[in-house]
Design an enzyme around this catalytic site. Structure first.
Site, mmCIF file in Angstrom:
data_model
loop_
_atom_site.group_PDB
_atom_site.id
_atom_site.type_symbol
_atom_site.label_atom_id
_atom_site.label_comp_id
_atom_site.label_asym_id
_atom_site.label_seq_id
_atom_site.Cartn_x
_atom_site.Cartn_y
_atom_site.Cartn_z
ATOM 1 N N CYS A 12 0.670 -1.299 0.065
ATOM 2 C CA CYS A 12 -0.178 0.041 -0.004
ATOM 3 C C CYS A 12 0.865 1.322 0.119
ATOM 4 C CB CYS A 12 -0.995 -0.104 1.030
ATOM 5 S SG CYS A 12 -1.853 -1.571 1.022
ATOM 6 N N HIS A 28 -8.873 4.869 -1.002
ATOM 7 C CA HIS A 28 -7.650 4.023 -0.963
ATOM 8 C C HIS A 28 -7.301 3.047 -2.158
ATOM 9 C CE1 HIS A 28 -3.892 2.622 0.478
ATOM 10 N NE2 HIS A 28 -4.164 1.537 1.395
#
Lengths: 393, 393
Positions: free
Chosen positions: B88, B339
């Protein structure tokens, strides 16, 4: 304008290439890392930045996000981490990233690892991933060419325009198998003849089975250090990064200007030569990207080892063997050493460092080192990505 | 020792975040790149190096090797290319790589793009990829925890040790939704209450649905330039990269020292503060990695915005809202802006550049800028990877 610090390669390691089903990703990486650490006299705790080159993670093996897994297994937890992917040039992208981290002073010690495990899955799965190394949407999905088919386009155009023959292509395979047979790390350990190549099954004409590199597992690791750190480690024979070059080609092959060379190779090598302040004539030994035999012939031309269209003449005359004008792929190349795609870029650096140190284990494949200059040329896709690295001792 | 050149951010762009099924990877990237090019006054031909952050390529969408496809679509063919993956934190890894290419003089102009498309596949496929962001072999394959379960371990340990409550966690979601509702690019445009969060379905106790960030599509782009190039481009309000920090944690969570903070965040931020020569008190506005509400509270502590165990107090007192001690995630954060994993790192830079320029489109979410210092904190996995970037104007 370059404001870089000098960067030394202080340690290298490479695993056995081949079918390596008994080891997982982390263990295979460690096989290379352990040697590189011993070679440089460091431990994992000393490493502040690690770049991992892998193209297949997410598709080819169990760890989708491999950098942290490899870092933990090899004792480098705490280091900054990134995985680099540039198709078959992923290992060079990792080397380049680790190089930059040292060159600009963000760290005094960084490691690049190239890794790929390709033999666990069915070959059709691997073929599909390789086919996707171009533009999936328009070309792979649209027309379904396999990866050999892309290079076959270039081979047939080169034959048409310059009179290159199937025998010329075969000579590249014969040379690289000859040296692979002298390299204990190589996937293939056997010599082959021109007739063997010509008699092997056609994959995508004019490319036959023995014109193609194999699907392999393998890993390679490189330790890079600043000059201060290199001195602290008391390294006897540092090899220096003299220049780096990078470029890319269009994603769609239909957008290319021609099909007889890779423009990305030309542009990347010009950048690297300029930065290293050398010409192609200065290069003693090179690893070039011979995923298919035609790719090595085009590389001779694109990198300036000969004029455009003269690549076949160079191989015919034996000029790229040891004793010729420039020793090329005397580790066996991708063709015989093998091509675990993410590993290749780092494996080229491994080989060239050994060559520049004049420390190749079998003397028959030690290139004569006169100018102490070596060149690594790593292509991703069909000239979609290209990195050229020039090393000096 | 830092020998870097100064690097300016001369252009930023960000796509709408959300469910973006009508655009493919290249088109979504272009939505961000077009704005960044217009912002900086450059075209694709000017770009010499491009780093693309994507974690999901190979698993989540059709292009397994996306950098070259994005480069062609956005007019950057010929630039050196790499894709960066750090789970991420992939967007930050790309930003860091592009930053290095300029900082050490290899190029005067580089671009970083963060991209992810996550909503095309079934959620279970996405969940599996996220679960693999730790150590697949030992933990995901062995015990099968989902990604929220990993953070739930940390949340329950933090509650046990410091008395943090479910209401405290909910306050993070409430704050970030409040600002997301003011951000036209945010995935979620609605305000929520503490009661909404507490009443939402439990995903992995103590984390409920509204404690978790959504699965989103999105892209962000950043143009980086040397000082000379910045002047040539006549950029009015350059934002400077003041410091970068990187670190990593163990792949196996079972090897962690504790479960109340992320050591990689502590180490990466210390590096960045030292390089930028600032303390946490100097930061006007920050984007921190709030993939789950507990992650934002731990970030307050790990980044030194408060002492260890005082994170819940900070959110309770409203100190991380506009008008408080430090404005955090006033773009909505991962929680409400969304996200798209590879995009997030670059999207944070986008937001902070707008904040430092005092150019946020809705004045209600413009943070007061006193010291002209901003901080981006991007975590990969559960503190497996961390990058911290400090910007100055």
């Amino acid at each position: 304008m370059f404001v870089l610090r000098e960067v030394a390669i202080v340690g290298v390691g490479c695993s056995k290439f081949g079918v390596r089903k008994a080891v997982n990703l982390a263990r295979l990486s460690f096989e290379a890392v352990k040697k590189a650490f011993e070679d440089s006299g460091i431990t994992g705790k000393d490493v502040e930045f690690l770049a991992v080159g892998s193209a297949g993670a997410g598709g080819l093996y169990e760890e989708a996000l491999p950098a942290v897994v490899i870092a933990e297994y090899c004792g480098m937890t705490g280091a900054g981490l990134t995985r680099c992917e540039a198709a078959c040039a992923s290992g060079s992208a990792a080397f380049f990233t680790a190089y930059m981290a040292v060159a600009n002073g963000l760290t005094d010690l960084a490691v690049a690892i190239g890794i790929e495990k390709m033999t666990e899955l069915d070959t059709s799965v691997v073929m599909e991933l390789l086919g996707r190394a171009g533009y999936y949407l328009w070309e792979f999905h649209g027309f379904g060419p396999t990866f050999p088919a892309y290079y076959a386009l270039y081979a047939s155009a080169h034959m048409e325009k310059f009179g290159t023959t199937e025998e010329d292509l075969a000579l590249v395979a014969v040379k690289n198998h000859k040296y692979g047979a002298l390299n204990p790390l190589a996937h293939f350990q056997n010599k082959i003849s021109v007739d063997d190549v010509l008699a092997s099954p056609v994959i995508a004409w004019p490319l036959k089975l023995y014109d193609c590199c194999p699907i392999s597992d393998g890993a390679a690791a490189v330790v890079l250090a600043s000059k201060e750190k290199m001195r602290e480690l008391k390294v006897d024979t540092p090899v220096w990064v003299g220049g780096v070059g990078f470029s890319s080609g269009t994603a769609n092959l239909s957008q290319r200007e021609d099909y007889v060379g890779l423009k990305a190779s030309v542009l990347a090598s010009k950048r690297a030569y300029r930065m290293a302040n050398i010409t192609p004539e200065n290069v003693d030994v090179a690893c070039v990207h011979d995923c298919f035999t035609i790719a090595e012939i085009m590389a001779y031309e694109d990198l300036g080892f000969c004029g455009k269209g003269e690549g076949a003449k160079l191989i015919r005359e034996g000029q790229t063997e040891i004793g010729g004008k420039i020793a090329v792929n005397v580790d066996g190349g991708l063709k015989a050493k093998g091509h675990p795609i993410g590993a290749t870029g780092c494996a080229m650096i491994y080989e060239l460092v050994k060559q520049l140190r004049e420390d190749v284990e079998k003397r028959e494949r030690q290139a004569p080192i006169k100018n102490y200059v070596a060149l690594a040329h790593n292509v991703g896709g069909v000239g979609h990505y290209c990195y050229v690295t020039i090393l000096k001792r």
